[in-house]
Enzyme design. Structure first.
Site, short mmCIF file in Angstrom:
data_model
loop_
_atom_site.label_atom_id
_atom_site.label_comp_id
_atom_site.label_asym_id
_atom_site.label_seq_id
_atom_site.Cartn_x
_atom_site.Cartn_y
_atom_site.Cartn_z
N LYS A 44 0.85 -1.19 0.00
CA LYS A 44 0.00 0.00 0.00
C LYS A 44 0.88 1.24 0.00
O LYS A 44 1.87 1.30 0.75
CB LYS A 44 -0.91 -0.03 1.24
N SER A 59 -9.97 2.36 2.63
CA SER A 59 -8.98 2.99 1.79
C SER A 59 -8.03 2.01 1.09
O SER A 59 -7.38 2.38 0.12
CB SER A 59 -8.16 3.97 2.61
N SER A 66 -10.43 0.26 7.03
CA SER A 66 -9.77 0.32 5.72
C SER A 66 -9.12 -0.96 5.25
O SER A 66 -8.66 -1.05 4.11
CB SER A 66 -8.73 1.44 5.69
#
Lengths: 499, 495
Positions: free
Chosen positions: B79, B160, B184
């Protein structure tokens, strides 16, 4: 209550003063990073990823800074808070990469304490007075902006950014510039005793925010205060108070009102001027720093902190006047600075050892030597004095010869001069340079007899009651002995002979 | 032979260790999938060379007879919230575009040390703020899933960690890192039919992770199944003296202790999660989950979490408050974007840089956060929210007197189409209503796929455990996984 008054057109005013002193904590690395804190490095040479607030960087508390704050708190007899917490003070400025300063608003590490300022009538402090201390908290210092490096741009040096500060907040307990000056000096002395701050005001290791308000003498309500920021000497602190109190009195008496504001001191013009008013004040949006856990202090840590404290100025002063039988003046002088008492105590121990006496027995002699005789000789020699020769052993040897009546006070100074210039051994100097006093009663008696024989009229006058002539006979005898006679022996023998 | 890119962490690790295939073959396979999937926009930066380099190292180590790490030969997606040394790290924001760190986050370092390799930096909601992956400066991430019946609507992969969820479910990576502040990891995992766990707050170091809300941010793995998550979490976790909130506890052998026999375990069902407006299909999946856990030997008990309805509002005060302060450092001075209009000063530069560099959702949260911390509002908002946070944590503490894990839906609905909620922030925030309480309490929580809805979209079940009891969460997750038989896969329409 001091007698300090500001004379106004409408009567006398008094001033109320509170000080926030920012003291840089003595530690090798910064409060939350491992960057060095050493003074004087090239700009931005001591900046870690944390100090530069790179993305994802996190603060880690430096335990040594905590220890120093706790020890300082203990030295001012303060409440040590075993639970404290760090808060973020948010504002944007180029010297603050994180966009917030990590400080302690809500739960400071040190709570209420107090500090004694000693009676000093000359300075207008009629009696000993305790000044309350509200709190001590630890926080990060900001970086430094440099405006003189480029015609249109400012440069930023982050070396100081993140260095640990203690903010020591007094109560509004001071009522004259002299008290404020004494408070800062005493605080500096304590910090230096404890070793938690080097107290170097020129390098910015200690600076004060000075809160001043005025009120009519006897009024119960406090006036509106102003805060003059970053004042970096005792003299300036006192000057700020004088100027600011005068300005406020004049302003009020002219029908104006004092506004709560931040001011700056201009030492060149000796005046304060407005920096920003309360209306422009930042909203700092304090909240607990979520990157740091609350700080809990264990008992063992507190015990270690307390055990590591040295004898503090007040205790030392009491011991000097009590156990060592010293005058208050000498005790105050010797305990004011760390270097002074350290030198004194080393010499005291050495002198007692060489003389085989107790420290109390030689304390007054060593104090006088340390405070007046030795500094006088060093000063008179100027550059000729080589201080590496100024050892405790040499000083003690000289003092030992004095107390053994081997050398006179005057001879001692001469020997000390030679020691400082050459590093030669004091006893050898006394011997080789003829700097020993004559205590041989036979030789002295012979000279006294000559003097008395040469001055029969004076002898008659003395015996007739003119006591003052005694000094004349002493002087004549000493002159005949080329100053080397032991004055004590001379006195004794003269008294006997003159009947 | 099956397609190597259908394999997960455990299978790849075992295959590499046994010499069934080389780590290089694995890396090449996933690199090819990544290269062919630009339509999904899952990656901001791809680093095929990094994946190959790590694979070659593993192959060489194996040839030399060295002991291989727990992630040896497994290429993963990272990420783009984790700082990676020498590789652009943006948090999907314009303000950090072009920023190349000279340091490596602790979590990514741990993974590389365990033998993993990096396929690239995954897209996400800007600064991890969002629940649909529509706030990235680098464009939306497209879910590989479509509604059944030939719908062409682009679906949200959740957020997210939407790049992570898309990459794993589309087989662009066998596993990916995620971060979870208020759901998330769990919500995107549920939206894409994969498994993701947010461990206890403090298990994974936050050092080197771009901060959103420090007291909530927690990294975790996203992968195909529970075992893969257990393996990868073991590689990511560990005490880190550089993070003051890191847990100074040994990392348990989660993989080794996996056990889906739940005899003697009690599973709590919180009635407050049965909210008005919850999709009936979600409620049905919850009932399925209850039945599966009973089947695994667990006793099912009712528990109360009375402050649940206050959790989301409290979260939307605390998280923005911390974010408003954490994001102050993006000021145009030291890195990333600088917008210095002609003849302007410092304040103008701040304003211009931040106006240009932050997206709308980030600005919205910075403004909310600034507001709730302002003089005169702090007590009414921030202090109250902290009290609620304490009450929510207390609710869980009380509930865990009666049960060992809690079972609930991960999300109130399945995935939605991109654009369907982006004009309504409140509707978007509601997506995290089931995820946020565990975040506020710092508890371990995971999402496991449990089936598909009538439109063919995946649904997830959430298991919440006691602090430090990731094992209990993983074991209950495994029991569900074994019974859910979730085999649905998205069609590879993007190739």
């Amino acid at each position: 209550m001091s007698n300090y008054r500001i004379q106004g057109a409408t009567g006398d005013w008094e001033v109320v003063i509170g000080l926030e002193v920012h003291a840089q904590v003595t530690s090798k690395s910064k409060l939350f990073s491992s960057a060095s804190t050493e003074f004087g490095a090239e700009p931005n040479a001591q900046v870690s990823l944390i100090d530069a607030a790179m993305p994802g960087m996190l603060p880690v508390l430096n335990a040594e800074c905590v220890r120093q704050a706790v020890r300082t708190g203990m030295a001012i007899e303060a409440q040590i808070n075993t639970y404290s917490r760090f808060d973020r003070k948010n504002y944007f400025y180029a010297d603050l990469p994180q966009g917030y300063q990590i400080s302690q608003l809500y739960h400071p590490i040190v709570g209420e304490g107090k500090l004694l300022i000693a009676r000093d009538e000359k300075a207008g402090i009629p009696e000993d007075k305790y000044i309350g201390i509200e709190r001590i908290h630890i926080e990060q210092d900001a970086g430094k902006l440099m405006h003189d490096q480029h015609p249109t741009m400012s440069y930023v040096d982050l070396n100081r950014c993140g260095v640990a500060l203690m903010e020591i907040v007094s109560k509004p307990d001071m009522t004259s510039p002299a008290e404020a000056g004494a408070y800062v000096r005493k605080l500096r002395s304590i910090l230096r005793y404890v070793g938690s701050c080097d107290g170097n005001m020129e390098e910015g290791s200690m600076r004060a925010d000075v809160n001043v308000s005025v009120r009519k003498v006897g009024a119960a309500e406090l006036g509106t205060r102003t805060e003059t920021k970053n004042v970096n000497s005792v003299r300036f602190v006192m000057a700020v108070i004088e100027q600011e109190a005068r300005r406020q009195v004049d302003l009020i008496e002219e029908g104006g009102t004092v506004v709560q504001e931040t001011r700056l001191y201009d030492p060149d013009k000796n005046e304060t001027r407005s920096m920003r008013s309360k209306e422009d004040a930042h909203d700092y949006r304090y909240f607990p720093d979520p990157d740091l856990l609350p700080l809990r202090l264990e008992d063992a840590f507190l015990v270690e902190c307390r055990a590591s404290l040295p004898e503090l100025p007040d205790a030392k002063r009491l011991r000097y006047t009590g156990e060592l039988g010293m005058t208050e003046y000498n005790a105050a002088q010797l305990t004011a600075e760390v270097e002074t008492f350290a030198r004194f105590e080393t010499l005291l121990a050495e002198t007692a050892r060489q003389a085989g006496k107790t420290e109390a027995e030689v304390a007054t002699q060593v104090a006088n030597w340390t405070l007046s005789v030795a500094p006088g000789v060093i000063k008179s020699l100027g550059d000729e004095a080589r201080l590496e020769h100024n050892t405790a052993a040499a000083n003690a040897a000289i003092l030992q010869m004095v107390s053994a009546n081997t050398v006179s006070g005057g001879q001692a100074k001469e020997i000390y001069e030679i020691v400082l210039k050459t590093g030669r051994d004091p006893a050898e100097i006394a011997e080789t340079e003829g700097l020993k006093q004559q205590s041989d009663t036979g030789a002295i008696e012979a000279e006294i007899d000559k003097v008395l024989a040469a001055n029969p009229d004076k002898v008659a006058e003395y015996r007739g009651g003119k006591d003052k002539l005694f000094g004349f006979f002493v002087g004549q005898t000493m002159k005949a002995m080329q100053g080397k006679a032991n004055p004590g022996v001379v006195n004794e023998l003269l008294k006997a002979k003159l009947g | 032979m099956t397609d190597i890119t259908d394999l997960g962490v455990a299978a790849i690790r075992t295959g590499v260790a046994q010499g069934d295939f080389s780590a290089r073959e694995v890396a090449e396979g996933f690199n090819a999938n990544v290269a062919a999937a630009s339509a999904l926009n899952a990656f901001i930066v791809t680093t095929p060379e990094k994946a190959l380099e790590a694979a070659d190292k593993v192959d060489a180590d194996r040839a030399a007879g060295k002991t291989l790490g727990s992630m040896a030969g497994v290429p993963i997606g990272m990420k783009d919230l984790f700082a990676t040394d020498g590789v652009q790290t943006t948090a999907a924001s314009h303000i950090l575009e072009g920023f190349v760190p000279q340091y490596e986050s602790t979590v990514s370092s741990n993974l590389w040390a365990a033998g993993a390799g990096m396929l690239g930096k995954l897209n996400l909601d800007q600064f991890a703020m969002g629940s649909s992956n529509e706030t990235s400066y680098f464009g939306n991430v497209i879910s590989p899933w479509k509604r059944s019946g030939g719908s062409n609507a682009q679906m949200s992969p959740g957020g997210s960690s939407g790049g992570s969820s898309t990459a794993v479910s589309a087989r662009l990576a066998p596993a990916a890192t995620g971060t979870d502040t208020g759901g998330s990891i769990r919500q995107p995992a549920a939206f894409t039919g994969i498994t993701g766990i947010k461990p206890t707050y403090g298990r994974c170091s936050r050092w080197g992770v771009v901060a959103f809300a420090s007291s909530l941010d927690q990294a975790g793995p996203m992968a195909h199944d529970v075992r893969d998550c257990a393996i990868m979490l073991g590689a990511m976790a560990g005490f880190d003296p550089k993070d003051s909130t890191s847990l100074d506890l040994p990392v348990p052998d989660w993989e080794g202790e996996l056990n889906s026999d739940l005899k003697g375990k009690r599973v709590g069902i919180p009635r407050e999660y049965r909210m008005d407006g919850t999709d009936p299909e979600i409620l049905k999946s919850w009932d399925d989950g209850i039945a599966w856990l009973k089947d695994a030997g667990a006793e099912v008990v009712d528990v109360r979490l009375p402050n649940t309805k206050y959790a989301l509002p409290a979260y939307y005060i605390i998280a923005p408050a911390e974010a408003s302060s954490n994001l102050a450092r993006y000021d145009g001075v030291r890195y990333g974007l600088r917008d210095l209009p002609e003849g302007s000063g410092l304040q103008d530069m701040y304003a211009a840089t931040r106006a240009e560099g932050f997206g709308d959702e980030v600005k919205r949260r910075v403004l909310i956060g600034t507001y709730v911390l302002s003089a005169g509002y702090y007590d009414a908002y921030y202090t109250q929210a902290q009290k609620i946070r304490a009450l929510v944590a207390k609710d869980f503490e009380d509930a865990f007197q009666k049960c060992d894990v809690i079972l609930a839906p991960t999300t109130p609905t399945a995935s939605f189409g991109l654009g369907e909620k982006s004009d309504d922030p409140l509707a978007m925030y509601l997506n995290d209503v089931f995820a946020v309480p565990a975040s506020l309490a710092g508890l371990p929580a995971m999402s496991v796929p449990c089936g598909v809805n009538g439109e063919g979209l995946p649904l997830g079940l959430q298991i919440i455990g006691r602090a430090f009891d990731e094992q209990g969460v993983l074991n209950a997750g495994l029991a569900i996984e074994e019974r859910a038989n979730f085999t649905a896969k998205p069609d590879r329409w993007w190739v």
